[in-house]
Design a protein around this motif. Structure first.
Motif, PDB file in Angstrom:
ATOM      1  N   GLU A  28       1.560  -9.841 -10.444  1.00 37.99           N
ATOM      2  CA  GLU A  28       1.301 -10.027  -9.052  1.00 37.99           C
ATOM      3  C   GLU A  28       1.169 -11.500  -8.755  1.00 37.99           C
ATOM      4  O   GLU A  28       0.636 -12.111  -9.441  1.00 37.99           O
ATOM      5  CB  GLU A  28       0.049  -9.212  -8.345  1.00 37.99           C
ATOM      6  CG  GLU A  28      -0.395  -9.842  -6.992  1.00 37.99           C
ATOM      7  CD  GLU A  28      -1.335  -8.836  -6.465  1.00 37.99           C
ATOM      8  OE1 GLU A  28      -1.731  -8.939  -5.388  1.00 37.99           O
ATOM      9  OE2 GLU A  28      -1.985  -8.168  -7.405  1.00 37.99           O
ATOM     10  N   ARG A  49       8.705 -16.193  -1.675  1.00 37.98           N
ATOM     11  CA  ARG A  49       8.691 -14.862  -1.811  1.00 37.98           C
ATOM     12  C   ARG A  49       9.885 -13.973  -1.803  1.00 37.98           C
ATOM     13  O   ARG A  49      10.149 -13.485  -2.733  1.00 37.98           O
ATOM     14  CB  ARG A  49       7.806 -14.129  -0.993  1.00 37.98           C
ATOM     15  CG  ARG A  49       7.545 -12.573  -0.872  1.00 37.98           C
ATOM     16  CD  ARG A  49       6.651 -12.188   0.065  1.00 37.98           C
ATOM     17  NE  ARG A  49       7.338 -12.113   1.360  1.00 37.98           N
ATOM     18  CZ  ARG A  49       6.437 -11.557   2.626  1.00 37.98           C
ATOM     19  NH1 ARG A  49       5.501 -11.114   2.395  1.00 37.98           N
ATOM     20  NH2 ARG A  49       7.255 -11.653   3.356  1.00 37.98           N
ATOM     21  N   GLU A  53      11.096 -12.129  -5.264  1.00 37.76           N
ATOM     22  CA  GLU A  53      11.575 -10.706  -5.029  1.00 37.76           C
ATOM     23  C   GLU A  53      12.873 -10.435  -5.414  1.00 37.76           C
ATOM     24  O   GLU A  53      13.386  -9.497  -5.879  1.00 37.76           O
ATOM     25  CB  GLU A  53      11.213 -10.118  -3.639  1.00 37.76           C
ATOM     26  CG  GLU A  53       9.717  -9.991  -3.496  1.00 37.76           C
ATOM     27  CD  GLU A  53       9.590  -9.972  -1.953  1.00 37.76           C
ATOM     28  OE1 GLU A  53       8.201  -9.212  -1.792  1.00 37.76           O
ATOM     29  OE2 GLU A  53      10.369  -9.907  -1.155  1.00 37.76           O
ATOM     30  N   SER A  54      13.865 -11.375  -4.868  1.00 33.38           N
ATOM     31  CA  SER A  54      15.333 -11.180  -4.973  1.00 33.38           C
ATOM     32  C   SER A  54      15.755 -11.060  -6.681  1.00 33.38           C
ATOM     33  O   SER A  54      16.443 -10.435  -7.310  1.00 33.38           O
ATOM     34  CB  SER A  54      16.158 -12.074  -4.409  1.00 33.38           C
ATOM     35  OG  SER A  54      16.069 -13.429  -5.264  1.00 33.38           O
ATOM     36  N   ARG A  56      13.196 -10.423  -9.072  1.00 33.58           N
ATOM     37  CA  ARG A  56      12.403  -9.551  -9.410  1.00 33.58           C
ATOM     38  C   ARG A  56      11.480 -10.104 -10.652  1.00 33.58           C
ATOM     39  O   ARG A  56      11.289  -9.551 -11.869  1.00 33.58           O
ATOM     40  CB  ARG A  56      12.918  -8.245 -10.190  1.00 33.58           C
ATOM     41  CG  ARG A  56      13.875  -7.441  -9.254  1.00 33.58           C
ATOM     42  CD  ARG A  56      14.452  -6.143  -9.516  1.00 33.58           C
ATOM     43  NE  ARG A  56      15.148  -5.441  -8.671  1.00 33.58           N
ATOM     44  CZ  ARG A  56      15.857  -4.470  -8.900  1.00 33.58           C
ATOM     45  NH1 ARG A  56      15.973  -3.872 -10.140  1.00 33.58           N
ATOM     46  NH2 ARG A  56      16.662  -3.777  -7.877  1.00 33.58           N
ATOM     47  N   ARG A  59       6.130  -8.202  -9.939  1.00 31.41           N
ATOM     48  CA  ARG A  59       6.244  -6.759  -9.395  1.00 31.41           C
ATOM     49  C   ARG A  59       5.274  -6.718  -7.896  1.00 31.41           C
ATOM     50  O   ARG A  59       5.926  -5.811  -7.279  1.00 31.41           O
ATOM     51  CB  ARG A  59       5.286  -5.926 -10.361  1.00 31.41           C
ATOM     52  CG  ARG A  59       5.713  -5.819 -11.916  1.00 31.41           C
ATOM     53  CD  ARG A  59       4.914  -4.674 -12.473  1.00 31.41           C
ATOM     54  NE  ARG A  59       5.621  -4.468 -13.971  1.00 31.41           N
ATOM     55  CZ  ARG A  59       5.258  -5.319 -14.895  1.00 31.41           C
ATOM     56  NH1 ARG A  59       4.441  -6.140 -14.897  1.00 31.41           N
ATOM     57  NH2 ARG A  59       5.977  -5.102 -16.165  1.00 31.41           N
ATOM     58  N   ARG A  60       4.752  -7.567  -7.563  1.00 32.59           N
ATOM     59  CA  ARG A  60       4.493  -7.723  -6.238  1.00 32.59           C
ATOM     60  C   ARG A  60       4.188  -9.048  -5.747  1.00 32.59           C
ATOM     61  O   ARG A  60       3.480  -9.922  -6.589  1.00 32.59           O
ATOM     62  CB  ARG A  60       3.074  -6.893  -6.261  1.00 32.59           C
ATOM     63  CG  ARG A  60       2.559  -6.694  -4.660  1.00 32.59           C
ATOM     64  CD  ARG A  60       1.473  -5.659  -4.783  1.00 32.59           C
ATOM     65  NE  ARG A  60       0.829  -5.512  -3.224  1.00 32.59           N
ATOM     66  CZ  ARG A  60      -0.331  -6.106  -2.907  1.00 32.59           C
ATOM     67  NH1 ARG A  60      -1.125  -6.641  -3.693  1.00 32.59           N
ATOM     68  NH2 ARG A  60      -0.771  -5.813  -1.621  1.00 32.59           N
ATOM     69  N   VAL A  61       4.655  -9.310  -4.636  1.00 32.81           N
ATOM     70  CA  VAL A  61       4.510 -10.724  -4.242  1.00 32.81           C
ATOM     71  C   VAL A  61       3.764 -10.688  -2.738  1.00 32.81           C
ATOM     72  O   VAL A  61       4.247  -9.979  -1.825  1.00 32.81           O
ATOM     73  CB  VAL A  61       5.879 -11.484  -4.087  1.00 32.81           C
ATOM     74  CG1 VAL A  61       5.439 -12.908  -3.743  1.00 32.81           C
ATOM     75  CG2 VAL A  61       6.483 -11.597  -5.377  1.00 32.81           C
ATOM     76  N   THR A  62       2.844 -11.297  -2.543  1.00 31.64           N
ATOM     77  CA  THR A  62       2.153 -11.338  -1.111  1.00 31.64           C
ATOM     78  C   THR A  62       2.054 -12.812  -0.682  1.00 31.64           C
ATOM     79  O   THR A  62       1.914 -13.686  -1.356  1.00 31.64           O
ATOM     80  CB  THR A  62       0.738 -10.580  -1.117  1.00 31.64           C
ATOM     81  OG1 THR A  62      -0.266 -11.308  -2.001  1.00 31.64           O
ATOM     82  CG2 THR A  62       0.878  -9.165  -1.491  1.00 31.64           C
TER      83      THR A  62
END
Length: 315
Positions: A28, A49, A53-54, A56, A59-62
């Protein structure tokens, strides 16, 4: 004309290398965006982000927005986890200096400077200043004379205006600087005659310059900028390079392995074609710098910011 030398911004790496090893996938990543004078951290964090995310790479980006920059920094130092990354920029340095916050460099793990924007000193359409030399002469005669419009007090435009005055040998405590929370309001103040000059990011000023509403006097970049008929501050006698940059720092207690993984993530972002496209879309200039070079540069930039804000009577 007497001019004093101002500490020059460290070398700006304008392009990132190729062939970067893929970073380890993070469980994360939480991008912490502090508030501050003139900051643009939210857009920068959301662009980061999108890249992560593009590809990968996590697993999670906030994106976690926080309030006042100095308070946000103190909270980050006290509570940051290994996956927390704070967006760092001149606005945060200014807020920390004004509030005498915890030292940024020694209480975090500086990772990388990624991108930024050059600033432009402009004159209003009806201003009597046709060149930077005319403006500089007027500022030396009477620092309180030319009214300048820019971003929030203590923000990057205010800091740059103070550094410019110092570089010319004018007393920064006497400057007539009108701060605006909204950059459009600063432009409006120049256009309607409330301010003779102003400071702003190149992408904000460029449309008004092209339309003939504003006149560029000087740019803060190390070399002249395409599409702007204006000298650099360096060639105008002010030994000054300045960018409204953005970077990342991590928690101070990062393990060596975790620090290495996050450093590789920053490098991979800088080398990503997705990042290049986002920079072009947002008018950002790649300014990648990492490792010990970034740590030293950030420490120098924090000191320079503190000094000029003290000269401006801010802290």
């Amino acid at each position: 004309m007497r001019r004093r030398t101002v500490l020059v911004l460290g070398a700006l790496a304008l392009t990132a290398g190729c062939g970067t090893q893929a970073p380890p996938v993070q469980t994360e990543i939480s991008l912490v965006v502090p508030g501050g004078a003139g900051g643009r951290g939210d857009g920068f964090a959301r662009a980061l982000r999108a890249v992560i995310e593009s590809r990968r790479w996590a697993r999670r980006v906030t994106v976690r927005e926080q309030g006042d920059g100095a308070a946000a920094l103190a909270r980050f130092v006290a509570t940051a986890r290994s996956g927390d990354l704070m967006v760092t920029d001149p606005a945060l340095l200014g807020a920390a200096a004004i509030r005498h916050a915890v030292p940024l460099v020694s209480r975090t793990a500086p990772l990388a400077r990624l991108a930024g924007e050059w600033e432009v000193l402009v004159a209003a359409r009806d201003s009597s200043f046709r060149t930077f030399e005319e403006f500089a002469a007027a500022l030396l005669r009477d620092p309180a004379g030319p009214r300048a419009a820019g971003g929030t007090a203590g923000g990057p435009e205010h800091v740059l205006y103070g550094l410019t005055a110092l570089g010319l040998g004018a007393d920064p405590r006497l400057l007539n600087y009108a701060s605006y929370h909204d950059r459009d309001q600063a432009v409006a103040a120049m256009l309607d005659g409330r301010a003779a000059v102003g400071v702003g990011a190149q992408r904000d000023m460029a449309p008004h310059i092209r339309a003939g509403r504003l006149r560029p006097l000087a740019v803060s970049s190390p070399e002249r900028m395409a599409g702007l008929d204006a000298p650099t501050l360096m060639e105008s006698g002010v030994r000054l390079v300045y960018a409204n940059w953005s970077g990342l720092v991590g928690a101070q207690a990062l393990s060596e392995r975790r620090h290495d993984g996050l450093a590789r993530l920053c490098r991979a972002i800088a080398d990503s074609p997705v990042w290049s496209r986002l920079c072009a879309r947002n008018g950002w200039v790649p300014m990648y710098l990492d490792g010990d070079d970034f740590r030293r540069w950030l420490a120098n930039e924090a000191r320079r910011t503190s000094r000029v804000l003290e000269e401006l009577g801010m802290p």
